[in-house]
Write an enzyme that holds these catalytic residues in place. Structure first.
Site, PDB file in Angstrom:
ATOM      1  N   GLU A   1       0.874  -1.236  -0.131  1.00 24.60           N
ATOM      2  CA  GLU A   1       0.198   0.002  -0.016  1.00 24.60           C
ATOM      3  C   GLU A   1       0.877   1.261   0.074  1.00 24.60           C
ATOM      4  O   GLU A   1       0.661   2.120   0.768  1.00 24.60           O
ATOM      5  CB  GLU A   1      -1.153  -0.130   1.233  1.00 24.60           C
ATOM      6  CG  GLU A   1      -1.849  -1.092   1.098  1.00 24.60           C
ATOM      7  CD  GLU A   1      -3.166  -1.155   1.954  1.00 24.60           C
ATOM      8  OE1 GLU A   1      -3.095  -0.406   2.828  1.00 24.60           O
ATOM      9  OE2 GLU A   1      -4.101  -1.841   1.688  1.00 24.60           O
TER      10      GLU A   1
ATOM     11  N   GLU B   1      -4.961  -8.979  -0.534  1.00 27.04           N
ATOM     12  CA  GLU B   1      -5.444  -8.648   0.539  1.00 27.04           C
ATOM     13  C   GLU B   1      -7.071  -8.456   0.074  1.00 27.04           C
ATOM     14  O   GLU B   1      -7.441  -7.614  -0.712  1.00 27.04           O
ATOM     15  CB  GLU B   1      -5.090  -7.455   1.518  1.00 27.04           C
ATOM     16  CG  GLU B   1      -3.718  -7.489   2.083  1.00 27.04           C
ATOM     17  CD  GLU B   1      -3.495  -6.132   2.920  1.00 27.04           C
ATOM     18  OE1 GLU B   1      -4.345  -5.623   3.265  1.00 27.04           O
ATOM     19  OE2 GLU B   1      -2.051  -5.808   2.809  1.00 27.04           O
TER      20      GLU B   1
HETATM   21  O1  AHR Z   1      -5.262  -6.158   6.637  1.00 26.98           O
HETATM   22  C1  AHR Z   1      -5.226  -5.156   7.430  1.00 26.98           C
HETATM   23  C2  AHR Z   1      -4.256  -3.824   6.653  1.00 26.98           C
HETATM   24  O2  AHR Z   1      -5.216  -3.405   5.777  1.00 26.98           O
HETATM   25  C3  AHR Z   1      -3.012  -4.106   6.339  1.00 26.98           C
HETATM   26  O3  AHR Z   1      -1.983  -3.996   7.146  1.00 26.98           O
HETATM   27  C4  AHR Z   1      -3.130  -3.149   5.006  1.00 26.98           C
HETATM   28  O4  AHR Z   1      -2.301  -3.352   4.074  1.00 26.98           O
HETATM   29  C5  AHR Z   1      -4.393  -2.755   4.639  1.00 26.98           C
HETATM   30  O5  AHR Z   1      -4.848  -1.618   4.769  1.00 26.98           O
END
Ligand code: AHR
Length: 531
Positions: free
Chosen positions: A202, A330
């Site tokens: 991110e 994710e």
């Molecule tokens: O999964 C939780 C968080 O969500 C992670 O650390 C981040 O990459 C995302 O914003």
């Protein structure tokens, strides 16, 4: 307004309404003679971060613990990940990765360091990182599970040298670098041969607040002298949800046009997309909700299909041959402002049958786009967001989401098959007004002479008869199982761990069709033997 079933059919693959051929039943046609791309097992990957109760307690219980463990790693966690053949584990973050210094987590000296997630902890709860679980412990977990490790590097506060040294520490052949000798002194003589490396996480946010062109430059620097003992698979930090500016901005800066075509500035194999089904449960509990909150969560989850298509198209503007694939590292349902299972276990929501249905819908989508996606990683495997497991000291339980991984096992490594579905669409009033989802989700694959069809009835009120027709070939026999529960809010708890579990389902062969009766909110896996 109550949810209602429309008298139209929803064709999931064409995303259009079709006239319904048989009013009573949903119809599915599987095109056995037109196999598509392989469904890589990597679509079923995982993500664990140093966040709340994920690593400490969820994964790591310590060598001296009375909780059954292998070298300090919770044995039940290992066993269940083996059971679902977890193909890949991503670690150490997430946002945590962009403040992590790998040297803090090797050898005997483990400093206590600041953890990024301290900021979100309840007042008074200490989140100091003990660094007990580091590179060797993580790679041991991967070895025990039989999963590929996927390490995310620190682009925010780290340097290209630190990143390269981590690669060398993990992968340099025995007897070469001093780093290889150090690895051996710390207990692992042979190189780990880690292939999957994330270059930040991110990077538009917690990973450094970069602009896309700045990150493109940073990425190129971080991989410019990447040690290649093992052919790497390099993953760049892609967009959040529908941020096409990030995708286009990065690729614009990262590629250059030559008379011969478009060239990348540096090696890159995967483009990481993050998509969370963010939902704020009006009652503040993800496991206590009225029927009106059922479809909005599923519909939000299904938006991932459009994101895959949109980012893929944008990537194609710069990479027409699509050498770079999507890595959805994710994804999952994230209930905002929701009650957590334990205050210090950040984002540890109660996972119900609704989340299992969401999981199945997402996998059907991933299968439809198996040509575009190289990997997905659910966030996160234990005690966080879209968990497959809940753990608290000696207690450990599988959530309903876990069982979807079990049901979908036969798809792993099989060849995807196109399906055409005709089912009544479901209309509902969501947060943004009137919306609809297909009344049946399905995907199919072929392995040897066995066709696997996964079917989900997302309706919270109506069962449905489904007729599965093979467009070529005829069924010799069929068997099925399913995940469901009469209560849409059903969950597994430490006290009642088997409340939601896999059950048998009757499948009847009739000519060229297989017939099953799906209860409301049910996920089924059907295996059809070809004659
Ligand atoms: O999964 C939780 C968080 O969500 C992670 O650390 C981040 O990459 C995302 O914003």
């Amino acid at each position: 307004m109550p949810n209602r079933i429309t008298r139209r059919a929803f064709n999931a693959s064409a995303a259009a309404f079709l006239p319904l051929a048989h009013a009573a039943d949903s119809q599915l046609e599987v095109r056995v003679a037109e196999p598509g791309p392989d469904i890589t097992p990597m679509l079923y990957g995982h993500f664990i971060e140093h966040l709340g109760g994920v690593i400490y307690d969820g994964v790591w219980v310590g060598r001296a613990s009375k909780i059954p463990n292998v070298d300090g790693i919770r044995k039940a966690f290992i066993d269940d990940l083996k059971r679902i053949k977890a193909p890949v584990l991503r670690w150490p973050g997430g946002c945590f990765a962009d403040s992590y210094h790998w040297r803090d987590g090797i050898g005997g000296r483990r400093p206590k360091t600041y953890n990024f997630w301290q900021r979100s902890m309840p007042k008074g709860v200490d989140a100091t990182e003990p660094n007990t679980f580091g590179t060797h412990e993580f790679l041991k977990l991967c070895e025990l599970v039989g999963a590929e490790p996927y390490l995310a590097g620190n682009v925010n506060s780290g340097t290209p040298q630190e990143f390269a040294d981590w690669v060398s520490y993990c992968n340099a052949p025995q007897g070469t670098l001093t780093l290889a000798a150090e690895r051996a002194a710390n207990g692992h003589t042979a190189p780990y041969n880690v292939r999957y490396w994330g270059v930040g996480n991110e990077s538009w946010g917690c990973g450094g607040n970069f602009k896309p062109e700045e990150y493109a430059a940073a990425y190129a620097r971080f991989v410019a002298q990447f040690p290649t003992y093992t052919a790497p698979y390099l993953i760049a930090a892609g967009p959040s949800s529908g941020d096409l500016n990030w995708t286009r901005g990065f690729f614009e800066a990262f590629t250059r046009k030559t008379p011969q075509g478009v060239r990348q500035r540096a090696p890159m194999h995967g483009w990481a997309l993050h998509y969370y089904t963010f939902y704020r449960p009006p009652g503040g509990r993800s496991d206590k909700f009225p029927p009106e909150q059922w479809y909005p969560v599923l519909a939000l989850g299904m938006r991932i299909e459009k994101l895959i298509q949109d980012h893929w198209a944008a990537m194609g503007e710069y990479d027409p041959q699509h050498r770079v694939k999507l890595v959805i590292d994710e994804w999952g349902v994230w209930y905002r402002d929701d009650a957590v299972v334990k205050p210090s276990y950040l984002f540890s929501h109660y996972i119900t049958l609704r989340d299992a249905v969401h999981t199945a819908l997402n996998f059907d989508i991933f299968h439809r786009h198996a040509d575009k996606i190289a990997m997905t990683n659910v966030a996160q495997t234990v005690n966080c967001i879209h968990s497959l497991f809940r753990a608290d000291g000696p207690k450990f339980v599988r959530t309903p989401a876990y069982y979807v991984y079990e049901l979908y096992l036969p798809h792993m490594g099989a060849r995807s098959l196109p399906v055409q579905s005709q089912a009544a669409g479901i209309s509902f009033t969501g947060q943004g007004g009137e919306a609809a989802i297909p009344g049946l989700s399905a995907s199919a694959s072929l392995h040897g002479r066995t066709v696997t069809v996964t079917l989900t009835n997302p309706s919270h009120s109506s069962p449905q008869q489904v007729s599965v027709r093979l467009a070529s070939g005829s069924p010799r026999g069929a068997r099925a199982k399913m995940l469901t529960h009469p209560d849409m809010q059903a969950a597994n708890t430490f006290e009642a761990p088997d409340e939601v579990r896999i059950q048998p389902l009757n499948a009847t062969v009739s000519g060229d069709r297989v017939l099953v009766s799906l209860p409301k909110h049910a996920i089924a896996a059907l295996q059809i033997e070809l004659a």
